[in-house]
Design a protein around this motif. Structure first.
Motif, PDB file in Angstrom:
ATOM      1  N   SER A  65     -41.945   0.674 -18.185  1.00 42.03           N
ATOM      2  CA  SER A  65     -42.217  -0.685 -17.711  1.00 42.03           C
ATOM      3  C   SER A  65     -42.227  -0.801 -16.192  1.00 42.03           C
ATOM      4  O   SER A  65     -42.746  -1.758 -15.651  1.00 42.03           O
ATOM      5  N   GLY A  69     -35.813   0.626 -15.612  1.00 46.16           N
ATOM      6  CA  GLY A  69     -35.180   1.276 -16.747  1.00 46.16           C
ATOM      7  C   GLY A  69     -34.888   2.745 -16.541  1.00 46.16           C
ATOM      8  O   GLY A  69     -34.156   3.349 -17.307  1.00 46.16           O
ATOM      9  N   ASP A  77     -40.773   8.035 -23.133  1.00 43.63           N
ATOM     10  CA  ASP A  77     -41.367   8.801 -22.042  1.00 43.63           C
ATOM     11  C   ASP A  77     -41.494  10.261 -22.491  1.00 43.63           C
ATOM     12  O   ASP A  77     -41.035  10.637 -23.571  1.00 43.63           O
ATOM     13  N   ILE A  99     -36.454  -3.257 -23.735  1.00 40.52           N
ATOM     14  CA  ILE A  99     -37.560  -3.665 -24.607  1.00 40.52           C
ATOM     15  C   ILE A  99     -37.387  -3.087 -26.008  1.00 40.52           C
ATOM     16  O   ILE A  99     -36.553  -2.222 -26.241  1.00 40.52           O
ATOM     17  N   SER A 141     -36.786   0.607 -20.634  1.00 40.49           N
ATOM     18  CA  SER A 141     -38.074   1.296 -20.665  1.00 40.49           C
ATOM     19  C   SER A 141     -38.346   2.019 -19.355  1.00 40.49           C
ATOM     20  O   SER A 141     -38.328   1.419 -18.287  1.00 40.49           O
ATOM     21  N   TYR A 142     -38.626   3.283 -19.467  1.00 43.31           N
ATOM     22  CA  TYR A 142     -39.054   4.061 -18.303  1.00 43.31           C
ATOM     23  C   TYR A 142     -40.487   3.678 -17.955  1.00 43.31           C
ATOM     24  O   TYR A 142     -40.911   3.830 -16.836  1.00 43.31           O
ATOM     25  N   LYS A 195     -42.910   3.609 -28.068  1.00 42.01           N
ATOM     26  CA  LYS A 195     -43.191   4.742 -27.189  1.00 42.01           C
ATOM     27  C   LYS A 195     -41.945   5.193 -26.440  1.00 42.01           C
ATOM     28  O   LYS A 195     -41.090   4.392 -26.085  1.00 42.01           O
ATOM     29  N   GLY A 244     -39.897  -1.093 -28.495  1.00 42.07           N
ATOM     30  CA  GLY A 244     -41.214  -0.462 -28.466  1.00 42.07           C
ATOM     31  C   GLY A 244     -41.257   0.808 -29.285  1.00 42.07           C
ATOM     32  O   GLY A 244     -40.229   1.319 -29.741  1.00 42.07           O
ATOM     33  N   SER A 290     -35.782  -4.566 -18.056  1.00 42.75           N
ATOM     34  CA  SER A 290     -36.459  -3.387 -18.589  1.00 42.75           C
ATOM     35  C   SER A 290     -36.133  -3.110 -20.057  1.00 42.75           C
ATOM     36  O   SER A 290     -36.752  -2.263 -20.674  1.00 42.75           O
TER      37      SER A 290
END
Length: 158
Positions: free
Chosen positions: A94, A98, A66, A60, A91-92, A64, A62, A58
């Motif tokens: 993905s 995460g 959440d 990453i 990542s939340y 963005k 990025g 998870s």
């Protein structure tokens, strides 16, 4: 704890970015940040504890966050008008596990902390800044060549 980092060349970088359109400049920054930060994300993935589901997958790079993270970030940087930001971490969004990354990193009253993000950053920060410098100039050169090619094409049309 405070950390001091000496960075040179920002004035020259800013002058060069000013020669590009705002969109092209943002693209240069976004691509360079993403490429430079990916090895840090890969290192964090390799340091993630094994028995934590899909946490390692998870991590990453990025742009963005959440909803909750975005609200906190907006409050913290309300007056900051930076043009491009990238984030490295679990990542939340993905769906790969995460969602519990912060609990693993910092621990809970039932579970001891098993840091993986901070050690990755501590190990890779200088190399990441060197990569960022190289990537910025490489992306700038590509963007300038594209802009010159576009301008030549427009001039040929009349």
């Amino acid at each position: 704890m405070s950390v001091t980092v000496d960075v040179e060349g920002f004035a020259e970088l800013e002058r060069t970015l000013d020669n590009l359109s705002k969109a092209a400049g943002k693209g240069v920054l976004r691509r360079a940040l993403k490429k430079a930060a990916q090895p840090t994300a890969d290192l964090a993935s390799s340091m993630a504890p094994v028995r934590t589901g899909n946490l390692a997958r998870s991590v990453i790079v990025g742009a963005k966050l959440d909803g909750r993270q975005a609200r906190i970030h907006r409050r913290m940087f309300r007056d900051d008008k930076s043009s491009v930001e990238m984030f490295v971490g679990p990542s939340y969004l993905s769906g790969d596990g995460g969602r519990h990354g912060h609990l693993v990193e910092f621990g809970t009253w039932k579970m001891a902390a098993q840091p993986f993000m901070r050690p990755a950053w501590d190990q890779d920060k200088r190399a990441m800044l060197d990569r960022l410098s190289e990537e910025l100039w490489a992306e700038l050169e590509k963007a300038i060549r594209r802009a010159e090619k576009r301008a030549a094409k427009l001039a040929a049309k009349g």
